[in-house]
Write a protein that holds these residues in place. Structure first.
Motif, PDB file in Angstrom:
ATOM      1  N   ARG A   1      -4.442   3.151 -13.453  1.00 17.47           N
ATOM      2  CA  ARG A   1      -5.710   3.836 -13.763  1.00 17.47           C
ATOM      3  C   ARG A   1      -5.719   5.259 -13.222  1.00 17.47           C
ATOM      4  NH1 ARG A   1      -7.601  -1.258 -12.372  1.00 17.47           N
ATOM      5  NH2 ARG A   1      -8.205  -0.566 -10.289  1.00 17.47           N
ATOM      6  N   ALA A   2      -5.164   5.430 -12.017  1.00 14.89           N
ATOM      7  CA  ALA A   2      -5.116   6.767 -11.422  1.00 14.89           C
ATOM      8  C   ALA A   2      -4.239   7.692 -12.258  1.00 14.89           C
ATOM      9  CB  ALA A   2      -4.586   6.687  -9.988  1.00 14.89           C
TER      10      ALA A   2
ATOM     11  N   TRP B   1      -4.582  -0.232 -10.086  1.00 15.80           N
ATOM     12  CA  TRP B   1      -5.121   0.992  -9.469  1.00 15.80           C
ATOM     13  C   TRP B   1      -4.180   2.159  -9.755  1.00 15.80           C
ATOM     14  CZ3 TRP B   1      -3.972   5.025  -6.371  1.00 15.80           C
ATOM     15  CH2 TRP B   1      -5.024   5.752  -5.835  1.00 15.80           C
ATOM     16  N   ASN B   2      -2.883   1.937  -9.567  1.00 14.79           N
ATOM     17  CA  ASN B   2      -1.913   2.995  -9.820  1.00 14.79           C
ATOM     18  C   ASN B   2      -1.971   3.461 -11.272  1.00 14.79           C
ATOM     19  OD1 ASN B   2      -1.062   2.685  -7.191  1.00 14.79           O
ATOM     20  ND2 ASN B   2       0.794   1.542  -7.704  1.00 14.79           N
TER      21      ASN B   2
ATOM     22  N   GLU C   1      -3.672  -6.026  -8.685  1.00 15.43           N
ATOM     23  CA  GLU C   1      -4.746  -5.064  -8.402  1.00 15.43           C
ATOM     24  C   GLU C   1      -4.164  -3.706  -8.043  1.00 15.43           C
ATOM     25  OE1 GLU C   1      -7.114  -2.440  -6.220  1.00 15.43           O
ATOM     26  OE2 GLU C   1      -5.600  -3.652  -5.165  1.00 15.43           O
ATOM     27  N   LEU C   2      -3.109  -3.727  -7.230  1.00 18.47           N
ATOM     28  CA  LEU C   2      -2.455  -2.487  -6.821  1.00 18.47           C
ATOM     29  C   LEU C   2      -1.857  -1.774  -8.033  1.00 18.47           C
ATOM     30  CD1 LEU C   2      -1.268  -0.645  -4.527  1.00 18.47           C
ATOM     31  CD2 LEU C   2       0.760  -2.115  -4.624  1.00 18.47           C
TER      32      LEU C   2
ATOM     33  N   ARG D   1       0.828   2.526  -3.464  1.00 16.81           N
ATOM     34  CA  ARG D   1      -0.431   3.174  -3.829  1.00 16.81           C
ATOM     35  C   ARG D   1      -0.447   4.617  -3.321  1.00 16.81           C
ATOM     36  NH1 ARG D   1      -5.434   0.482  -4.748  1.00 16.81           N
ATOM     37  NH2 ARG D   1      -4.790  -1.238  -3.384  1.00 16.81           N
TER      38      ARG D   1
ATOM     39  N   ARG E   1      -1.384   8.133  -5.132  1.00 14.85           N
ATOM     40  CA  ARG E   1      -2.522   8.894  -4.616  1.00 14.85           C
ATOM     41  C   ARG E   1      -2.127  10.348  -4.366  1.00 14.85           C
ATOM     42  NH1 ARG E   1      -3.805   5.757  -0.659  1.00 14.85           N
ATOM     43  NH2 ARG E   1      -5.632   4.771  -1.584  1.00 14.85           N
TER      44      ARG E   1
ATOM     45  N   GLU F   1       0.817  -1.218   0.000  1.00 16.81           N
ATOM     46  CA  GLU F   1       0.000   0.000   0.000  1.00 16.81           C
ATOM     47  C   GLU F   1       0.849   1.266   0.000  1.00 16.81           C
ATOM     48  OE1 GLU F   1      -3.313   0.388  -0.418  1.00 16.81           O
ATOM     49  OE2 GLU F   1      -3.286  -1.769  -0.807  1.00 16.81           O
TER      50      GLU F   1
END
Length: 206
Positions: free
Chosen positions: A138-139, A135-136, A131-132, A72, A76, A69
């Protein structure tokens, strides 16, 4: 004559326990790390380990999520920056600092660890990392797409390709860090990559 008192037991430090456990899991994998290995490394009895984490599997899952995390969080924070140059700079530079954390504060990179090729019924490490990573990506893609809409990019820029380029640089830096490249050298590479990538951006208004 007074009886000598026994030494006080070592205070339980959950963060330190997770770090020490992660080192073992990263090096040996889940299956290759026994409960005895963990209790010895953590200085805990089996009952204390189970009381704190529920099980060996529970400790493994917490270790994976704790350190994965952190990557991530880099994305973020970066995508919240006001301009894309800073977004890309923050991702590259903060990733290098994360990849090169001192060993007393970080277990190493999960991507190249034994845990990535091992398996456990409680947590599919590769799936969690995928998945992580998704997410990164896509962000970052969403942030680059917004930059394109705001006129920060040269007209016709392929947003997906630019996203992939940044991600490829990040993963390359991770591999080089695992091979022992120094933080200083990685930062030099990151700064050059940032400069080259940002040539795709439009020139700032005078």
């Amino acid at each position: 004559m007074p009886q000598p008192t026994r030494g006080r037991p070592r205070a339980f430090d959950r963060d330190r326990a997770i770090l020490d456990a992660a080192r073992l899991f990263w090096r040996r994998g889940y299956s290759g790390t026994s409960t005895r290995d963990l209790t010895t490394a953590l200085g805990l009895s089996t009952s204390s380990l189970y009381a704190a984490f529920g099980s060996k599997a529970g400790l493994f899952e917490e270790a994976v999520r704790t350190y994965a995390e952190r990557y991530r969080e880099i994305y973020r924070r970066a995508v919240a920056e006001q301009d894309l140059r800073t977004v890309i700079d923050q991702i590259l530079i903060h990733s290098v600092h994360e990849f090169t954390q001192p060993s007393d504060a970080h277990p190493g990179c999960l991507l190249s660890s034994a845990a990535m090729t091992d398996s456990t019924s409680t947590l599919d490490t590769s799936a969690h990392y995928t998945e992580l990573h998704g997410w990164n990506e896509r962000a970052l893609h969403a942030r680059i797409e917004r930059a394109a809409q705001d006129g920060e990019l040269v007209a016709g820029t392929d947003v997906a390709a630019l996203t992939g380029l940044v991600q490829s640089v990040v993963h390359g830096l991770s591999v080089r860090a695992n091979l022992g490249t120094s933080r200083e050298d990685l930062l030099t590479t990151a700064h050059l990559a940032h400069e080259l990538i940002c040539r795709q951006l439009t020139s700032p208004t005078p």
